[in-house]
Scaffold this motif. Sequence first.
Motif, PDB file in Angstrom:
ATOM      1  N   UNK A  62       0.776  -1.237   0.000  1.00  0.00           N
ATOM      2  CA  UNK A  62       0.000   0.000   0.000  1.00  0.00           C
ATOM      3  C   UNK A  62       0.804   1.282   0.000  1.00  0.00           C
ATOM      4  N   UNK A  63       2.125   1.175  -0.162  1.00  0.00           N
ATOM      5  CA  UNK A  63       2.994   2.346  -0.108  1.00  0.00           C
ATOM      6  C   UNK A  63       4.016   2.293  -1.239  1.00  0.00           C
ATOM      7  N   UNK A  64       4.173   3.389  -1.969  1.00  0.00           N
ATOM      8  CA  UNK A  64       5.269   3.471  -2.937  1.00  0.00           C
ATOM      9  C   UNK A  64       6.547   3.479  -2.119  1.00  0.00           C
ATOM     10  N   UNK A  65       7.453   2.525  -2.417  1.00  0.00           N
ATOM     11  CA  UNK A  65       8.668   2.415  -1.615  1.00  0.00           C
ATOM     12  C   UNK A  65       9.956   2.499  -2.418  1.00  0.00           C
ATOM     13  N   UNK A  66       9.866   2.258  -3.742  1.00  0.00           N
ATOM     14  CA  UNK A  66      11.092   2.265  -4.531  1.00  0.00           C
ATOM     15  C   UNK A  66      10.755   2.420  -6.006  1.00  0.00           C
ATOM     16  N   UNK A  67      11.821   2.603  -6.787  1.00  0.00           N
ATOM     17  CA  UNK A  67      11.653   2.718  -8.235  1.00  0.00           C
ATOM     18  C   UNK A  67      12.857   2.093  -8.930  1.00  0.00           C
ATOM     19  N   UNK A  68      12.649   1.788 -10.214  1.00  0.00           N
ATOM     20  CA  UNK A  68      13.737   1.314 -11.068  1.00  0.00           C
ATOM     21  C   UNK A  68      13.588   1.968 -12.425  1.00  0.00           C
ATOM     22  N   UNK A  69      14.714   2.330 -13.020  1.00  0.00           N
ATOM     23  CA  UNK A  69      14.692   2.886 -14.379  1.00  0.00           C
ATOM     24  C   UNK A  69      14.236   1.822 -15.358  1.00  0.00           C
ATOM     25  N   UNK A  70      13.439   2.244 -16.322  1.00  0.00           N
ATOM     26  CA  UNK A  70      12.998   1.355 -17.390  1.00  0.00           C
ATOM     27  C   UNK A  70      13.989   1.493 -18.533  1.00  0.00           C
ATOM     28  N   UNK A  71      14.598   0.394 -18.924  1.00  0.00           N
ATOM     29  CA  UNK A  71      15.614   0.413 -19.971  1.00  0.00           C
ATOM     30  C   UNK A  71      15.026   0.202 -21.362  1.00  0.00           C
ATOM     31  N   UNK A  72      14.061  -0.699 -21.445  1.00  0.00           N
ATOM     32  CA  UNK A  72      13.442  -0.967 -22.749  1.00  0.00           C
ATOM     33  C   UNK A  72      12.165  -1.764 -22.533  1.00  0.00           C
ATOM     34  N   UNK A  73      11.393  -1.897 -23.603  1.00  0.00           N
ATOM     35  CA  UNK A  73      10.192  -2.718 -23.612  1.00  0.00           C
ATOM     36  C   UNK A  73      10.386  -3.792 -24.670  1.00  0.00           C
ATOM     37  N   UNK A  74      10.314  -5.049 -24.269  1.00  0.00           N
ATOM     38  CA  UNK A  74      10.496  -6.169 -25.188  1.00  0.00           C
ATOM     39  C   UNK A  74       9.170  -6.870 -25.428  1.00  0.00           C
ATOM     40  N   UNK A  75       8.993  -7.330 -26.652  1.00  0.00           N
ATOM     41  CA  UNK A  75       7.814  -8.122 -26.968  1.00  0.00           C
ATOM     42  C   UNK A  75       8.033  -9.554 -26.501  1.00  0.00           C
ATOM     43  N   UNK A  76       7.021 -10.120 -25.854  1.00  0.00           N
ATOM     44  CA  UNK A  76       7.051 -11.498 -25.400  1.00  0.00           C
ATOM     45  C   UNK A  76       5.751 -12.139 -25.876  1.00  0.00           C
ATOM     46  N   UNK A  77       5.873 -13.262 -26.551  1.00  0.00           N
ATOM     47  CA  UNK A  77       4.697 -14.016 -26.973  1.00  0.00           C
ATOM     48  C   UNK A  77       4.549 -15.206 -26.025  1.00  0.00           C
ATOM     49  N   UNK A  78       3.417 -15.257 -25.330  1.00  0.00           N
ATOM     50  CA  UNK A  78       3.186 -16.328 -24.371  1.00  0.00           C
ATOM     51  C   UNK A  78       2.869 -17.648 -25.054  1.00  0.00           C
ATOM     52  N   UNK A  79       2.835 -18.709 -24.274  1.00  0.00           N
ATOM     53  CA  UNK A  79       2.504 -20.026 -24.818  1.00  0.00           C
ATOM     54  C   UNK A  79       1.090 -20.058 -25.387  1.00  0.00           C
ATOM     55  N   UNK A  80       0.269 -19.078 -24.987  1.00  0.00           N
ATOM     56  CA  UNK A  80      -1.089 -18.961 -25.508  1.00  0.00           C
ATOM     57  C   UNK A  80      -1.151 -18.152 -26.806  1.00  0.00           C
ATOM     58  N   UNK A  81       0.037 -17.691 -27.287  1.00  0.00           N
ATOM     59  CA  UNK A  81       0.097 -16.926 -28.523  1.00  0.00           C
ATOM     60  C   UNK A  81      -0.214 -15.451 -28.368  1.00  0.00           C
ATOM     61  N   UNK A  82      -0.438 -15.000 -27.152  1.00  0.00           N
ATOM     62  CA  UNK A  82      -0.784 -13.594 -26.910  1.00  0.00           C
ATOM     63  C   UNK A  82       0.479 -12.763 -26.715  1.00  0.00           C
TER      64      UNK A  82
END
Length: 143
Positions: A62-82
């Motif tokens: 229930x409390x913001x406690x930390x952060x991390x820099x976002x380096x990139x966004x990668x596409x991931x295809x799940x076993x369900x094809x989504x």
Amino acid sequence: MDNYINLIKLSVGSESVETLIDWQESRAAKTSDGLPRHVTRMWPKREAEILRGGSIYWVIKGTIQCRQRILRLDEVIGSDGIRRCAIVLDPEVHRTQAALKRPFQGWRYLKPEDAPPDLPHSREADDALPDDLNRALAEIGVL
């Protein structure tokens, strides 16, 4: 004016910043290059703004406690094809001043001016406060 945007996300299952770090250090939470990642169903529409310096702010108990820099966004295809989005993170976790946050689903955008500031480097090694005390101090704006 800042030209980037942050994300905010509940760290479901984390009891503390330390348990978040422990989970991210497990093999299951890493990309092939060893960086921690968080996989989510939705792809951020504001990708370009996120990648200009945004961070993910973690809500723990229930409390913001930390952060991390976002380096990139990668596409991931799940076993369900989504198609899913893997938010690839800098392994360095920055503790922030505590800020209360009500539960929500998924992630949300967080403007830089609405994000809690990082703790001063001199306080990063402080022992974590008990959750109830941390929350009480955040409620009155002391942290």
